[in-house]
Design a protein around this motif. Structure first.
Motif, short mmCIF file in Angstrom:
data_model
loop_
_atom_site.label_atom_id
_atom_site.label_comp_id
_atom_site.label_asym_id
_atom_site.label_seq_id
_atom_site.Cartn_x
_atom_site.Cartn_y
_atom_site.Cartn_z
N UNK A 68 0.83 -1.21 0.00
CA UNK A 68 0.00 0.00 0.00
C UNK A 68 0.86 1.26 0.00
N UNK A 69 1.91 1.27 0.81
CA UNK A 69 2.79 2.44 0.85
C UNK A 69 3.47 2.65 -0.50
N UNK A 70 3.91 1.54 -1.13
CA UNK A 70 4.54 1.63 -2.44
C UNK A 70 3.54 2.11 -3.49
N UNK A 71 2.32 1.63 -3.41
CA UNK A 71 1.28 2.02 -4.37
C UNK A 71 0.97 3.52 -4.25
N UNK A 72 0.83 4.00 -3.02
CA UNK A 72 0.58 5.44 -2.81
C UNK A 72 1.73 6.26 -3.37
N UNK A 73 2.94 5.81 -3.14
CA UNK A 73 4.10 6.55 -3.66
C UNK A 73 4.11 6.56 -5.18
N UNK A 75 1.49 6.24 -7.19
CA UNK A 75 0.39 7.10 -7.65
C UNK A 75 0.78 8.56 -7.51
N UNK A 76 1.45 8.88 -6.42
CA UNK A 76 1.89 10.26 -6.19
C UNK A 76 2.84 10.70 -7.30
N UNK A 84 -3.19 10.67 -5.06
CA UNK A 84 -2.53 9.82 -4.07
C UNK A 84 -3.22 9.93 -2.71
N UNK A 85 -3.63 11.17 -2.35
CA UNK A 85 -4.33 11.36 -1.07
C UNK A 85 -5.71 10.67 -1.11
#
Length: 170
Positions: A68-73, A75-76, A84-85
């Motif tokens: 999840x952290x990697x995915x958010x990064x 997307x950002x 991303x938010x």
């Protein structure tokens, strides 16, 4: 004529019987030991299985957070901060739902484990009681058979001594 030693014949006969009986009792003792080893192995198996389930669950949770952290990064970097938010907020809600589901699942899992553990403990106590009774009975039986054998030997020797003057073989 040859001199017959009745006492030696009687002793030899009952000694052989005693050896055979003691072999049976030794097998009974081995059965007790194997039963207790099997119980110990079964208990260890259940404990290790539950440890592995817990470790797998922890590992899965950690890997999910990393993804999840990697995915958010990612997307950002590709879609921008606002997307991303939004994705992160949506994932937090999904995580909350997953945590609740996990708690329910975990409670059921713990209840199942506790049930298995209690059943195992009750079974172990019953088998331990059986083994203890079996051990006690085996010791009593061994003592009683030795006493009985000694009495029989004594009776046979006394009988043969009483009829020895009347026998032809001496």
């Amino acid at each position: 004529m040859a001199n017959v030693k009745y006492d030696a014949v009687i002793d030899m006969m009952w000694d052989q019987w005693s050896k055979g009986f003691n072999t049976l009792l030794e097998g009974s003792k081995n059965f007790e030991e194997w039963t207790l080893k099997a119980l110990s192995g079964q208990k260890q198996f259940v404990e290790k299985a539950m440890e592995q389930v817990e470790q797998t669950d922890e590992q899965w949770q950690q890997e999910l957070q990393e993804v999840q952290a990697q995915t958010v990064e990612n997307i950002r970097k590709t879609a921008g901060e606002s997307v991303a938010q939004s994705y992160d907020q949506w994932m937090q809600r999904v995580n909350e739902a997953m945590v609740k589901m996990k708690q329910l699942s975990s409670e059921q899992q713990k209840a199942g484990y506790n049930f298995i553990k209690q059943a195992q403990e009750q079974y172990e106590a019953s088998v331990q009681q059986f083994v203890n009774e079996h051990h006690k009975l085996r010791i009593e039986m061994q003592s009683a058979s030795e006493n009985y054998m000694d009495q029989l030997k004594s009776y046979q020797k006394t009988f043969l001594q009483s009829i020895e003057p009347y026998t032809l073989a001496k």
